[in-house]
Design a protein around this motif. Structure first.
Motif, PDB file in Angstrom:
ATOM      1  N   ASP A  23       1.007  -1.244  -0.175  1.00 28.29           N
ATOM      2  CA  ASP A  23       0.210  -0.430  -0.031  1.00 28.29           C
ATOM      3  C   ASP A  23       0.537   1.082   0.208  1.00 28.29           C
ATOM      4  OD1 ASP A  23      -2.163   1.295  -0.051  1.00 28.29           O
ATOM      5  OD2 ASP A  23      -2.695   1.615   1.920  1.00 28.29           O
ATOM      6  N   VAL A  24       2.091   1.517   0.655  1.00 32.80           N
ATOM      7  CA  VAL A  24       3.574   2.106   0.672  1.00 32.80           C
ATOM      8  C   VAL A  24       3.543   2.140  -1.146  1.00 32.80           C
ATOM      9  CG1 VAL A  24       5.091   2.889   1.526  1.00 32.80           C
ATOM     10  CG2 VAL A  24       3.540   2.480   3.191  1.00 32.80           C
ATOM     11  N   GLN A  25       4.103   1.667  -1.379  1.00 40.20           N
ATOM     12  CA  GLN A  25       4.553   1.621  -2.586  1.00 40.20           C
ATOM     13  C   GLN A  25       3.043   2.093  -3.465  1.00 40.20           C
ATOM     14  OE1 GLN A  25       7.973   1.014  -3.181  1.00 40.20           O
ATOM     15  NE2 GLN A  25       8.710  -0.568  -2.904  1.00 40.20           N
ATOM     16  N   VAL A  26       2.246   1.867  -3.574  1.00 37.65           N
ATOM     17  CA  VAL A  26       1.209   2.172  -4.273  1.00 37.65           C
ATOM     18  C   VAL A  26       0.811   3.496  -4.372  1.00 37.65           C
ATOM     19  CG1 VAL A  26      -1.134   1.986  -5.058  1.00 37.65           C
ATOM     20  CG2 VAL A  26       0.072   0.228  -4.919  1.00 37.65           C
ATOM     21  N   THR A  27       1.144   4.010  -3.072  1.00 41.79           N
ATOM     22  CA  THR A  27       0.352   5.643  -2.832  1.00 41.79           C
ATOM     23  C   THR A  27       1.915   5.902  -2.839  1.00 41.79           C
ATOM     24  OG1 THR A  27      -1.113   4.514  -0.612  1.00 41.79           O
ATOM     25  CG2 THR A  27      -0.435   7.198  -0.785  1.00 41.79           C
ATOM     26  N   LEU A  28       3.254   5.867  -2.999  1.00 42.13           N
ATOM     27  CA  LEU A  28       3.899   6.458  -3.319  1.00 42.13           C
ATOM     28  C   LEU A  28       4.119   6.910  -5.168  1.00 42.13           C
ATOM     29  CD1 LEU A  28       6.610   8.298  -2.382  1.00 42.13           C
ATOM     30  CD2 LEU A  28       7.783   5.931  -2.347  1.00 42.13           C
ATOM     31  N   GLY A  29       3.844   5.924  -5.663  1.00 44.48           N
ATOM     32  CA  GLY A  29       3.065   5.840  -6.541  1.00 44.48           C
ATOM     33  C   GLY A  29       2.290   6.936  -7.227  1.00 44.48           C
ATOM     34  N   ASN A  30       1.492   6.977  -6.673  1.00 45.69           N
ATOM     35  CA  ASN A  30      -0.188   7.904  -6.795  1.00 45.69           C
ATOM     36  C   ASN A  30       1.103   9.197  -6.652  1.00 45.69           C
ATOM     37  OD1 ASN A  30      -1.237   5.275  -7.026  1.00 45.69           O
ATOM     38  ND2 ASN A  30      -2.660   6.044  -5.181  1.00 45.69           N
ATOM     39  N   ALA A  31       1.497   9.507  -5.640  1.00 47.21           N
ATOM     40  CA  ALA A  31       2.438  11.000  -5.355  1.00 47.21           C
ATOM     41  C   ALA A  31       2.859  11.214  -6.380  1.00 47.21           C
ATOM     42  CB  ALA A  31       2.961  10.678  -4.022  1.00 47.21           C
ATOM     43  N   TYR A  32       4.061  10.277  -6.992  1.00 47.24           N
ATOM     44  CA  TYR A  32       4.508  11.064  -8.005  1.00 47.24           C
ATOM     45  C   TYR A  32       4.063  10.706  -9.467  1.00 47.24           C
ATOM     46  CZ  TYR A  32       9.119   9.728  -5.250  1.00 47.24           C
ATOM     47  OH  TYR A  32      10.376   9.750  -4.348  1.00 47.24           O
ATOM     48  N   ARG A  33       3.296  10.266  -9.171  1.00 45.77           N
ATOM     49  CA  ARG A  33       2.157  10.369 -11.264  1.00 45.77           C
ATOM     50  C   ARG A  33       1.474  11.573 -10.530  1.00 45.77           C
ATOM     51  NH1 ARG A  33      -1.613   6.543 -10.919  1.00 45.77           N
ATOM     52  NH2 ARG A  33      -3.747   7.660  -9.472  1.00 45.77           N
ATOM     53  N   SER A  34       0.639  11.622  -9.244  1.00 44.79           N
ATOM     54  CA  SER A  34       0.270  13.517  -9.641  1.00 44.79           C
ATOM     55  C   SER A  34       1.041  15.071  -9.875  1.00 44.79           C
ATOM     56  CB  SER A  34      -0.396  13.734  -7.827  1.00 44.79           C
ATOM     57  OG  SER A  34       1.457  14.497  -7.057  1.00 44.79           O
ATOM     58  N   GLN A  35       2.309  14.416  -9.397  1.00 46.89           N
ATOM     59  CA  GLN A  35       3.807  15.471 -10.268  1.00 46.89           C
ATOM     60  C   GLN A  35       4.349  15.432 -11.295  1.00 46.89           C
ATOM     61  OE1 GLN A  35       3.380  18.568  -8.208  1.00 46.89           O
ATOM     62  NE2 GLN A  35       1.470  17.308  -7.722  1.00 46.89           N
ATOM     63  N   LEU A  36       3.394  13.793 -12.439  1.00 45.87           N
ATOM     64  CA  LEU A  36       3.911  13.821 -13.395  1.00 45.87           C
ATOM     65  C   LEU A  36       5.050  12.884 -13.550  1.00 45.87           C
ATOM     66  CD1 LEU A  36       1.890  16.363 -15.752  1.00 45.87           C
ATOM     67  CD2 LEU A  36       0.914  14.758 -14.724  1.00 45.87           C
ATOM     68  N   ASN A  37       5.628  12.516 -12.687  1.00 44.96           N
ATOM     69  CA  ASN A  37       6.774  11.951 -12.190  1.00 44.96           C
ATOM     70  C   ASN A  37       6.719  11.218 -12.753  1.00 44.96           C
ATOM     71  OD1 ASN A  37       9.274  10.942 -11.509  1.00 44.96           O
ATOM     72  ND2 ASN A  37      10.086  12.159  -9.744  1.00 44.96           N
ATOM     73  N   SER A  38       6.542  10.770 -13.816  1.00 43.45           N
ATOM     74  CA  SER A  38       6.494   9.019 -14.127  1.00 43.45           C
ATOM     75  C   SER A  38       7.021   8.189 -14.168  1.00 43.45           C
ATOM     76  CB  SER A  38       5.907   9.673 -16.297  1.00 43.45           C
ATOM     77  OG  SER A  38       4.788  10.238 -16.150  1.00 43.45           O
TER      78      SER A  38
END
Length: 570
Positions: free
Chosen positions: A168-183
């Motif tokens: 869950d931490v990994q997925v949520t961290l990915g969502n945070a990066y995605r929100s800033q377009l850090n693909s």
């Protein structure tokens, strides 16, 4: 007695079997939250708070569901109850911080998060995980302010350090990066989650969303199908699949019709898998707005409005749908209710767009224009849409000056060369100048806008640009007894163009004739060259037998006494 005892024993055994079958754990509730089955999760958690009255953790997740559902007061009360039960309940302090964020109380949020961290165990990553989720939950209109996204990333990175095996931490961290377009960082986080658990439906769905952001719709759909294969009842997979199909439809007109139909069906599937709760129906309504399905939107909004506990957002949807379905009075009433009931931070730029259109439809163009300008100010990507409506209002009134000003405002707000709009800006400023409004600054503005368009067009300038620049110059040129020749360069360009591209329409022939007529007038009055005047007026009359300047010239030569036309008419 023995028989009765046996029956009693069997009955007691059935009771225990039934309890085991229907027992619901906190993990079950958390899975329901992840699947966006909020009503189901809330029912489970309320039951757990009764069967496990000393668990502050149950209260936290119940409060979290309230917060997701936008019931901040209920959330706050539940988190506070959790702290009363356990004063060192880190998660419930996180919950209070999330409530503060939702109320734009950043200082209060920081204070609560710090309190949570102060009572968090060294091996407990969950408070950091939910601090990250709280910052991501605070998005407005799907947008995450960089400062809050960075705060989320900081908290989630700490959670990952504490427990690198928490999916869950990994997925949520990915969502945070995605929100800033850090693909790249988002992809690495999602792949980390899938390495830990290849059957993680949330990680598969999140990866699919990332592909959608890259407009890779084929791989995006494959990722959602992989999630559905793992868990056919995971609602968010269908919702994100629907969003992807909707985006593809908007981008590719060849598949638009089929993809929109598929998208609506997949979203309906999502609704059925999420209890058809008020919250999921509200999300469905948002989807229908973006998909442009206003008939279905009106049905969904009407259904929502009949529920006494419906979110006030229902008035937004009723307003949008009523406008698109031409029920303007109902739409205006609904949006006025929305603006009355909603707090300022819940108002979207699009709300002002629809409010403005409804006000115009109701006959109040003044308020309508104010609302449309507010929309343009709040969403700079939609300036052209807003001003297209504003300009149409002024054009319908034949209000040339305000039409010109609207074009002027639009072109000053949009950071790209709107060449065509500059042309119209110049033309309408030109038409605004008259004997009733002889403001010379209007001519300056007209020529400035036309000059901008001319430069932007390079070597592909149409004759209409030169035509209007000539007419603007003509108004500044003086009468026939005081000619300066200001329009000459532009009329010469028109002659040059039509000589190379002979006109075929009557309109073009008249414009060509206008250029020759000016050259004739200039030769007659300024140069005193009758031969040259005769040559140019002859060409003007051949192109346009009704040319006033040419006809006056020949009448005068034949002994007529008509007064010479002083200016070319508009």
């Amino acid at each position: 007695m023995k028989m009765i005892s046996k029956i009693a024993s069997v009955a007691l055994g059935l009771v225990f079997i039934g309890s085991a079958v229907f027992a619901q754990s906190l993990d079950d509730a958390k899975k329901a939250i992840d699947a966006e089955q909020y009503q189901k999760a809330k029912g489970m958690l309320k039951n757990l708070t009764v069967t496990q009255p000393k668990s502050d953790e149950n209260l936290f997740y119940l409060g979290w569901v309230y917060l997701i559902q936008d019931y901040a007061d209920s959330a706050k009360a539940t988190f506070t109850k959790g702290i009363a039960l356990e004063p060192k309940s880190a998660l419930n302090y996180v919950g209070l911080g999330a409530v503060a964020l939702a109320a734009n109380d950043n200082a209060g949020a920081t204070s609560q998060f710090n309190q949570a961290i102060s009572v968090t165990g060294k091996k407990d990553d969950q408070p950091y995980l939910y601090i990250g989720k709280a910052y991501l939950m605070d998005a407005k209109d799907g947008k995450f302010p960089p400062a809050k996204a960075n705060a989320a990333i900081d908290a989630l990175t700490k959670a990952k350090t504490i427990n690198p095996k928490d999916v869950d931490v990994q997925v949520t961290l990915g969502n945070a990066y995605r929100s800033q377009l850090n693909s790249n960082a988002a992809y690495d986080a999602y792949q980390g989650a899938l390495t830990l658990d290849p059957k993680s439906v949330s990680a598969n769905v999140a990866t699919g969303v990332l592909w959608r952001y890259a407009h890779n719709y084929e791989d995006s759909e494959k990722q959602f199908q992989a999630a559905i294969a793992i868990d056919p009842n995971y609602g968010p997979a269908y919702r994100e699949l629907a969003e992807t199909q909707k985006d593809e439809a908007q981008e590719n007109i060849k598949v638009a019709s089929a993809k929109i139909k598929e998208a609506v069906e997949n979203y309906k599937k999502y609704i059925t898998l999420t209890d058809e709760s008020l919250e999921s129906l509200l999300r469905y309504a948002d989807f229908l707005v973006n998909a442009g399905d206003y008939t279905t939107l009106q049905e969904v909004a009407t259904k929502l409005s009949k529920n006494a506990n419906a979110n006030a957002r229902v008035y937004r949807y009723l307003g949008y749908a009523a406008y698109e379905n031409k029920d303007y009075k109902a739409g205006l009433d609904a949006l006025n209710s929305w603006f009355t009931k909603a707090t300022p931070n819940r108002i979207l730029p699009l709300d002002y767009y629809y409010l403005g259109r409804l006000q115009v439809a109701a006959g109040d163009t003044t308020k309508g224009i104010e609302s449309l300008k507010k929309y343009a100010d709040l969403d700079t990507n939609k300036v052209q849409d807003a001003y297209a409506d504003i300009i149409a209002i002024y054009k319908a009134k034949k209000d040339y000056l305000n039409t010109a000003k609207a074009y002027d405002e639009e072109t000053s707000k949009v950071h790209k060369p709107l060449v065509t709009d500059h042309v119209y800006q110049g033309i309408y400023y030109y038409f605004s100048f008259s004997s009733k409004n002889p403001d010379s600054t209007l001519l300056v503005k007209a020529d400035s806008a036309l000059s901008f368009a001319q430069k932007a067009m390079g070597d592909k300038v149409p004759p209409s640009i030169y035509q209007y620049r000539a007419r603007v110059a003509l108004l500044k040129d003086g009468d026939v007894n005081n000619m300066k020749g200001l329009p000459l360069p532009y009329y010469n360009k028109i002659i040059e163009y039509y000589t190379a591209n002979p006109p075929t329409s009557d309109r073009d022939k008249k414009d060509f004739a206008e250029a020759y007529a000016y050259l004739g007038t200039y030769a007659q009055y300024h140069d005193k060259d009758d031969a040259k005047a005769n040559e140019n007026f002859t060409k003007a009359k051949e192109l346009n037998p009704d040319s006033k300047q040419a006809n006056y010239y020949f009448e005068q030569k034949n002994g007529g006494a008509a007064s010479p036309p002083k200016k070319a008419s508009k």
